[in-house]
Design an enzyme around this catalytic site. Structure first.
Site, PDB file in Angstrom:
ATOM      1  N   GLY A  97     -10.297  -8.446   9.715  1.00 19.97           N
ATOM      2  CA  GLY A  97      -9.370  -7.651  10.501  1.00 19.97           C
ATOM      3  C   GLY A  97      -7.941  -8.137  10.337  1.00 19.97           C
ATOM      4  O   GLY A  97      -6.992  -7.340  10.304  1.00 19.97           O
ATOM      5  N   TRP A 126      -6.743  -7.085   6.893  1.00 24.08           N
ATOM      6  CA  TRP A 126      -6.483  -5.645   6.851  1.00 24.08           C
ATOM      7  C   TRP A 126      -4.987  -5.360   7.006  1.00 24.08           C
ATOM      8  O   TRP A 126      -4.473  -4.384   6.466  1.00 24.08           O
ATOM      9  CB  TRP A 126      -7.274  -4.956   7.968  1.00 24.08           C
ATOM     10  CG  TRP A 126      -7.065  -3.477   8.052  1.00 24.08           C
ATOM     11  CD1 TRP A 126      -7.696  -2.499   7.336  1.00 24.08           C
ATOM     12  CD2 TRP A 126      -6.151  -2.786   8.914  1.00 24.08           C
ATOM     13  NE1 TRP A 126      -7.238  -1.251   7.702  1.00 24.08           N
ATOM     14  CE2 TRP A 126      -6.283  -1.400   8.667  1.00 24.08           C
ATOM     15  CE3 TRP A 126      -5.226  -3.201   9.878  1.00 24.08           C
ATOM     16  CZ2 TRP A 126      -5.542  -0.441   9.346  1.00 24.08           C
ATOM     17  CZ3 TRP A 126      -4.481  -2.244  10.550  1.00 24.08           C
ATOM     18  CH2 TRP A 126      -4.641  -0.890  10.289  1.00 24.08           C
ATOM     19  N   HIS A 127      -4.279  -6.238   7.735  1.00 19.13           N
ATOM     20  CA  HIS A 127      -2.858  -6.023   7.976  1.00 19.13           C
ATOM     21  C   HIS A 127      -1.997  -6.478   6.800  1.00 19.13           C
ATOM     22  O   HIS A 127      -0.831  -6.096   6.718  1.00 19.13           O
ATOM     23  CB  HIS A 127      -2.420  -6.778   9.245  1.00 19.13           C
ATOM     24  CG  HIS A 127      -3.013  -6.218  10.500  1.00 19.13           C
ATOM     25  ND1 HIS A 127      -4.253  -6.588  10.971  1.00 19.13           N
ATOM     26  CD2 HIS A 127      -2.535  -5.309  11.387  1.00 19.13           C
ATOM     27  CE1 HIS A 127      -4.510  -5.932  12.085  1.00 19.13           C
ATOM     28  NE2 HIS A 127      -3.487  -5.155  12.366  1.00 19.13           N
ATOM     29  N   GLY A 128      -2.538  -7.290   5.913  1.00 19.25           N
ATOM     30  CA  GLY A 128      -1.766  -7.731   4.761  1.00 19.25           C
ATOM     31  C   GLY A 128      -2.323  -9.005   4.161  1.00 19.25           C
ATOM     32  O   GLY A 128      -2.972  -9.799   4.847  1.00 19.25           O
ATOM     33  N   PHE A 136       1.704  -1.205   7.632  1.00 18.66           N
ATOM     34  CA  PHE A 136       0.304  -1.537   7.396  1.00 18.66           C
ATOM     35  C   PHE A 136      -0.494  -0.346   6.873  1.00 18.66           C
ATOM     36  O   PHE A 136      -1.690  -0.435   6.743  1.00 18.66           O
ATOM     37  CB  PHE A 136      -0.342  -2.051   8.689  1.00 18.66           C
ATOM     38  CG  PHE A 136       0.394  -3.239   9.283  1.00 18.66           C
ATOM     39  CD1 PHE A 136       0.709  -4.335   8.499  1.00 18.66           C
ATOM     40  CD2 PHE A 136       0.791  -3.238  10.604  1.00 18.66           C
ATOM     41  CE1 PHE A 136       1.393  -5.409   9.019  1.00 18.66           C
ATOM     42  CE2 PHE A 136       1.465  -4.320  11.147  1.00 18.66           C
ATOM     43  CZ  PHE A 136       1.777  -5.406  10.360  1.00 18.66           C
TER      44      PHE A 136
END
Length: 332
Positions: free
Chosen positions: A176, A179-181, A332
């Site tokens: 998780g 997922w943002h970077g 994102f």
């Protein structure tokens, strides 16, 4: 659900513009069946749609965009700020990201409602959570449930040994974060939340459910739990926002190793918006429930809502930032 064989339905689902850029994450089983129902303009709930959109506009333009300059200054050069200034900057970012992201979600829900579609709620006042598990039930709900259903459960979920359960929880939160970077900061952010979730599960099983609070009242216990949860969430936002791991570490040191904030005074706007957010959090849920359940409630009257909309838009125009601030989650 079975795959749709209608190219138009599928195309509309994957390109539905209100929530396309930043959510809430919409699943086909919730969206495509709505395409099969005849909609008429008279069925559109304009009041509900306007309430969501204007509430999101206030969150974004009035609160988030006014918090941005405060937090940006601290995170741009953390070494020159002391403990007080650093805490102000971190708390400003905590409010900014919540109002920015939930404001987008509210506006997306409102625009979708004008088109006759119902999208899921994406935030449920997460800053009143009294533990980290509750926080993740209230924060970015569409992503939390997506991670649960497509990562955590396929990994094994809570089945198997306790160690396997904790492993699955940690993997889910690490992914998780990624997922943002692709950054170590996001890995640390996800790992810290994964560790906190595991610790809370252990605490609940081994301590909380087996002891009595004794002389500690439930209100005091919940207040302490809320303060600890909020402090943890604010600290982890440092890794989410800072540009480098070195900046993150510098900010953490500023927060906990006392450093004098020479010539720094807390902005009045920060205090006002901080009060607005937390008062809204603590009293908003009961207020909206009352409006929802009481059909004769004054605030359900169209002319009262129209006045409130006008006041809200006037305040946004009066106190909103002149420069346009992009939504945080667009990156994102």
């Amino acid at each position: 659900m079975k795959p749709s064989k209608d190219f138009f339905e599928f195309s509309l689902y994957v390109s539905f513009f209100p929530q396309l850029v930043a959510g809430p994450i919409v699943r086909a089983k919730d969206f495509i069946p709505q395409l099969k129902v005849n909609q008429f303009f008279r069925q559109i709930n304009f009041q509900l749609a306007a309430n969501y959109f204007i509430m999101g506009l206030v969150k974004k333009v009035l609160i988030a965009d006014n918090m941005a300059p405060i937090s940006d200054a601290i995170f741009a050069d953390p070494a020159q700020y002391g403990t007080l200034a650093t805490w102000v900057g971190v708390m400003a970012y905590a409010i900014q990201i919540y109002c920015d992201f939930s404001g987008y979600s509210d506006m997306a829900i409102g625009v979708a409602a004008l088109l006759g579609f119902k999208l899921m709620e994406n935030f449920n006042m997460p800053y009143i959570a009294t533990n980290i598990t509750e926080f993740w039930r209230k924060w970015h709900i569409s992503l939390s449930t997506w991670l649960r259903d497509y990562l955590f459960i396929p990994l094994g979920g809570s089945r198997g040994t306790r160690a396997m359960y904790h492993r699955n929880l940690m993997i889910t939160m690490l992914l998780g974060g990624l997922w943002h970077g692709a950054s170590w900061n996001f890995v640390v952010w996800g790992g810290m939340h994964g560790a906190a979730l595991i610790l809370h599960k252990l605490y609940k099983v081994n301590i909380s459910d087996k002891i009595r609070l004794g002389n500690i009242s439930s209100k005091l216990y919940n207040s302490i739990s809320w303060a600890v949860t909020m402090a943890f969430v604010c600290v982890t936002w440092v890794f989410f926002r800072a540009q480098t791991f070195g900046d993150s570490w510098q900010i953490i040191k500023n927060m906990f190793l006392f450093k004098e904030s020479v010539g720094y005074s807390v902005p009045l706007g920060f205090l006002l918006l901080l009060t607005l957010v937390f008062v809204g959090h603590f009293f908003g849920a009961k207020f909206f429930d009352k409006i929802e359940n009481d059909q004769g409630h004054l605030f359900r009257k169209p002319y009262i809502q129209a006045v409130l909309w006008g006041v809200a838009i006037f305040v946004v125009l009066l106190f909103g930032q002149d420069d346009n601030q992009a939504f945080i989650y667009f990156q994102f």
